[in-house]
Design a protein around this motif. Structure first.
Motif, PDB file in Angstrom:
ATOM      1  N   UNK A  53       0.818  -1.217   0.000  1.00  0.00           N
ATOM      2  CA  UNK A  53       0.000   0.000   0.000  1.00  0.00           C
ATOM      3  C   UNK A  53       0.855   1.271   0.000  1.00  0.00           C
ATOM      4  N   UNK A  54       1.932   1.277   0.775  1.00  0.00           N
ATOM      5  CA  UNK A  54       2.803   2.453   0.829  1.00  0.00           C
ATOM      6  C   UNK A  54       3.471   2.727  -0.513  1.00  0.00           C
ATOM      7  N   UNK A  55       3.892   1.679  -1.202  1.00  0.00           N
ATOM      8  CA  UNK A  55       4.477   1.829  -2.539  1.00  0.00           C
ATOM      9  C   UNK A  55       3.423   2.331  -3.516  1.00  0.00           C
ATOM     10  N   UNK A  56       2.231   1.763  -3.446  1.00  0.00           N
ATOM     11  CA  UNK A  56       1.145   2.196  -4.348  1.00  0.00           C
ATOM     12  C   UNK A  56       0.801   3.666  -4.129  1.00  0.00           C
ATOM     13  N   UNK A  57       0.689   4.078  -2.878  1.00  0.00           N
ATOM     14  CA  UNK A  57       0.359   5.484  -2.580  1.00  0.00           C
ATOM     15  C   UNK A  57       1.428   6.418  -3.122  1.00  0.00           C
ATOM     16  N   UNK A  58       2.687   6.062  -2.914  1.00  0.00           N
ATOM     17  CA  UNK A  58       3.779   6.909  -3.401  1.00  0.00           C
ATOM     18  C   UNK A  58       3.757   6.991  -4.926  1.00  0.00           C
TER      19      UNK A  58
END
Length: 161
Positions: A53-58
């Motif tokens: 999720x953190x990679x997707x958000x970034x």
């Protein structure tokens, strides 16, 4: 055509981020037909899962696509299928090298194995920190982006001969 494989531990944070960022840089350079890109993990915990999720958000915040990306594990044929196997840290590099050592001589391929931050000596570290544990996706993005710029420059030189 040159083929690049980015490798981290689980293939949900760093290596898919590098794959997506590098793909964008390759597209912007007009080299999509010259450079193939993928990512994989040394572990099998997240096989089939999308990026973290953190990679997707970034990536979403920068308009960088990760469409269709799913975690997979490094496999023996990667050493012959890829020209560059780019690891995110020392542990990943050691694990990938151990896989290579377990292959027969004709399976080794010609892939160059190195760490992404070998191309960014001024970073002061050889390891891209794992944001799965640190939560610092911005720091990882900055390191990955710089490393991908350097990698693209290196591949352009290699293609030119």
């Amino acid at each position: 055509m040159k083929h690049v494989l980015f490798v981290c531990l689980g293939n949900i944070c760093r290596s898919p981020m590098a794959e997506a960022v590098f793909r964008r840089k390759v597209e912007e350079a007009g080299l999509s037909g010259e450079i193939g890109i993928d990512s994989a993990g040394t572990g099998d915990w997240h096989i089939g899962k999308p990026p973290h999720e953190g990679t997707r958000k970034l990536l979403d915040s920068r308009g960088i696509s990760y469409e269709g990306m799913r975690a997979r594990q490094v496999r023996g044929r990667d050493f012959s299928d890829f020209d560059y196997i780019v690891c995110m840290d020392n542990s990943n590099e050691s694990n990938v090298d151990a896989i290579r050592q377990g292959l027969s001589a004709n399976e080794h391929g010609e892939a160059k194995l190195f760490k992404l931050l070998d191309l960014v000596p001024e970073a002061g570290t050889t390891d891209v920190p794992d944001p799965y544990y640190t939560g610092n996706f911005e720091e990882v993005y900055e390191l990955v982006s710089t490393g991908c710029d350097r990698l693209l420059a290196q591949i352009k030189q290699d293609i030119a001969g």
